[in-house]
Design an enzyme around this catalytic site. Structure first.
Site, PDB file in Angstrom:
ATOM      1  CG  HIS A 174      -1.471  -0.867   1.439  1.00 26.75           C
ATOM      2  ND1 HIS A 174      -2.006  -1.972   2.195  1.00 26.75           N
ATOM      3  CD2 HIS A 174      -3.140  -1.384   0.544  1.00 26.75           C
ATOM      4  CE1 HIS A 174      -3.120  -2.491   2.020  1.00 26.75           C
ATOM      5  NE2 HIS A 174      -3.514  -2.421   1.348  1.00 26.75           N
TER       6      HIS A 174
ATOM      7  CE  LYS B 242     -12.533  -6.444   3.216  1.00 26.93           C
ATOM      8  NZ  LYS B 242     -11.683  -6.016   2.614  1.00 26.93           N
TER       9      LYS B 242
ATOM     10  NE  ARG C 205      -2.815  -7.589  -4.335  1.00 21.49           N
ATOM     11  CZ  ARG C 205      -3.473  -7.851  -3.550  1.00 21.49           C
ATOM     12  NH1 ARG C 205      -3.018  -8.240  -2.363  1.00 21.49           N
ATOM     13  NH2 ARG C 205      -4.826  -7.787  -3.174  1.00 21.49           N
TER      14      ARG C 205
ATOM     15  CB  SER D 106      -3.589  -6.595   4.839  1.00 22.76           C
ATOM     16  OG  SER D 106      -3.818  -5.532   4.567  1.00 22.76           O
TER      17      SER D 106
HETATM   18  N1  COA Z   1      -0.387  -3.728  -1.578  1.00 26.01           N
HETATM   19  C1  COA Z   1      -0.725  -4.362  -1.176  1.00 26.01           C
HETATM   20  N2  COA Z   1      -2.256  -5.613  -0.510  1.00 26.01           N
HETATM   21  C2  COA Z   1      -2.427  -5.233  -1.183  1.00 26.01           C
HETATM   22  C3  COA Z   1      -2.701  -3.966  -2.550  1.00 26.01           C
HETATM   23  C4  COA Z   1      -1.138  -3.531  -2.457  1.00 26.01           C
HETATM   24  N3  COA Z   1      -0.804  -2.624  -3.933  1.00 26.01           N
HETATM   25  N4  COA Z   1      -3.330  -3.458  -3.086  1.00 26.01           N
HETATM   26  C5  COA Z   1      -5.003  -4.623  -2.589  1.00 26.01           C
HETATM   27  N5  COA Z   1      -4.458  -4.829  -1.820  1.00 26.01           N
HETATM   28  C6  COA Z   1      -5.044  -6.252   0.016  1.00 26.01           C
HETATM   29  C7  COA Z   1      -5.370  -5.587  -0.076  1.00 26.01           C
HETATM   30  O1  COA Z   1      -4.335  -5.643   1.639  1.00 26.01           O
HETATM   31  C8  COA Z   1      -6.269  -6.199   0.152  1.00 26.01           C
HETATM   32  O2  COA Z   1      -6.238  -7.808   1.148  1.00 26.01           O
HETATM   33  P1  COA Z   1      -6.815  -8.678   2.538  1.00 26.01           P
HETATM   34  O3  COA Z   1      -8.059  -9.479   1.619  1.00 26.01           O
HETATM   35  O4  COA Z   1      -5.804  -9.812   2.701  1.00 26.01           O
HETATM   36  O5  COA Z   1      -7.217  -7.962   3.394  1.00 26.01           O
HETATM   37  C9  COA Z   1      -7.085  -6.504  -0.654  1.00 26.01           C
HETATM   38  O6  COA Z   1      -6.455  -6.528  -1.545  1.00 26.01           O
HETATM   39  C10 COA Z   1      -8.159  -5.903  -1.336  1.00 26.01           C
HETATM   40  O7  COA Z   1      -8.597  -4.550   0.096  1.00 26.01           O
HETATM   41  P2  COA Z   1      -8.485  -3.017  -0.429  1.00 26.01           P
HETATM   42  O8  COA Z   1      -7.446  -3.063  -1.044  1.00 26.01           O
HETATM   43  O9  COA Z   1      -8.775  -2.839   1.033  1.00 26.01           O
HETATM   44  O10 COA Z   1      -9.708  -2.944  -0.993  1.00 26.01           O
HETATM   45  P3  COA Z   1     -11.413  -3.838   0.072  1.00 26.01           P
HETATM   46  O11 COA Z   1     -11.127  -4.719  -0.539  1.00 26.01           O
HETATM   47  O12 COA Z   1     -11.588  -3.687   1.048  1.00 26.01           O
HETATM   48  O13 COA Z   1     -12.226  -2.850  -0.251  1.00 26.01           O
HETATM   49  C11 COA Z   1     -12.859   0.095  -1.386  1.00 26.01           C
HETATM   50  C12 COA Z   1     -11.981  -1.639  -1.336  1.00 26.01           C
HETATM   51  C13 COA Z   1     -12.805   0.442  -0.084  1.00 26.01           C
HETATM   52  C14 COA Z   1     -12.779   0.442  -2.005  1.00 26.01           C
HETATM   53  C15 COA Z   1     -14.353  -0.751  -1.724  1.00 26.01           C
HETATM   54  O14 COA Z   1     -15.015  -1.470  -0.811  1.00 26.01           O
HETATM   55  C16 COA Z   1     -15.871   0.596  -1.737  1.00 26.01           C
HETATM   56  O15 COA Z   1     -15.257   1.526  -2.426  1.00 26.01           O
HETATM   57  N6  COA Z   1     -16.225   0.209  -0.638  1.00 26.01           N
HETATM   58  C17 COA Z   1     -17.673   0.867  -0.324  1.00 26.01           C
HETATM   59  C18 COA Z   1     -18.692   0.987  -0.875  1.00 26.01           C
HETATM   60  C19 COA Z   1     -18.454   0.912  -2.412  1.00 26.01           C
HETATM   61  O16 COA Z   1     -19.030   2.784  -2.928  1.00 26.01           O
HETATM   62  N7  COA Z   1     -19.225   0.457  -3.228  1.00 26.01           N
HETATM   63  C20 COA Z   1     -18.589   0.197  -4.670  1.00 26.01           C
HETATM   64  C21 COA Z   1     -17.993   0.260  -5.170  1.00 26.01           C
HETATM   65  S1  COA Z   1     -18.687  -1.548  -5.917  1.00 26.01           S
END
Ligand code: COA
Length: 162
Positions: free
Chosen positions: A17, A41, A90, A128
């Site tokens: 990140h 979550k 990724r 994560s």
């Molecule tokens: N390096 C390391 N890890 C990464 C990464 C990077 N560059 N990019 C993503 N990840 C990992 C995260 O660690 C996480 O791992 P985990 O699943 O093991 O915990 C995973 O990828 C996804 O996590 P994250 O990037 O935090 O995304 P998310 O799926 O939790 O949340 C949001 C994504 C917040 C953008 C999305 O849910 C959202 O917009 N929510 C608000 C509601 C909304 O608007 N919904 C409509 C959109 S469809």
């Protein structure tokens, strides 16, 4: 002023990140790293703990703001007067979900653009969940997370590591 938002769970922030954040902060006048409060979550760290880790890790970056939000990312962007969502890619496996989210967000608010940054190869395997698992079993976290996050993971699991 060009404002971008990097939304995510950051449970916890990893070096993967951080790489995306540093590069996005170079491209925009202001970058808001925002924790989405996703009720579906079950995070390891509370919202306050995650905000604290982001604040500590990113305290030396003058154009980065830390925040959290409820509800839709696009509504948060509107409230912040931002037009761009930053996401890291990724591997091919990230693509499908990211594609779906980017198109949904565009449908909701057409002026919103999602910009994807390819994760550096050395971070492409980090997630994560993997980091939490390594910490849970007392494995070495060096190079995976910022030092402050390593400390917080050690405290959480009461394991020594390397
Ligand atoms: N390096 C390391 N890890 C990464 C990464 C990077 N560059 N990019 C993503 N990840 C990992 C995260 O660690 C996480 O791992 P985990 O699943 O093991 O915990 C995973 O990828 C996804 O996590 P994250 O990037 O935090 O995304 P998310 O799926 O939790 O949340 C949001 C994504 C917040 C953008 C999305 O849910 C959202 O917009 N929510 C608000 C509601 C909304 O608007 N919904 C409509 C959109 S469809």
């Amino acid at each position: 002023m060009r404002i971008a938002v990097y939304p995510g769970s950051f449970d916890p922030i990893t070096n993967g990140h951080l790489d995306i954040i540093e590069r996005a902060a170079e491209l925009f006048d202001r970058l808001i790293v925002a924790i989405a409060k996703n009720p579906l979550k079950k995070p390891l760290f509370t919202l306050e703990e995650r905000l604290d880790m982001l604040r500590e890790t990113l305290k030396f970056y003058p154009n980065i703001e830390i925040d959290s939000f409820d509800g839709l990312t696009v509504n948060y962007l509107k409230a912040k007067n931002a037009q761009v969502i930053i996401r890291g890619l990724r591997a091919i496996s990230d693509f499908e979900n990211e594609f779906m989210m980017a198109l949904t967000n565009k449908k909701l608010v057409p002026r919103v653009e999602t910009i994807f940054l390819m994760t550096r190869a050395e971070y492409s395997f980090i997630s994560s969940s993997a980091v939490k698992e390594v910490a849970m079993y007392g494995g070495c976290l060096k190079g995976l997370v910022p030092e402050y996050v390593e400390l917080k993971l050690r405290e959480k699991f009461r394991k020594e590591g390397c």
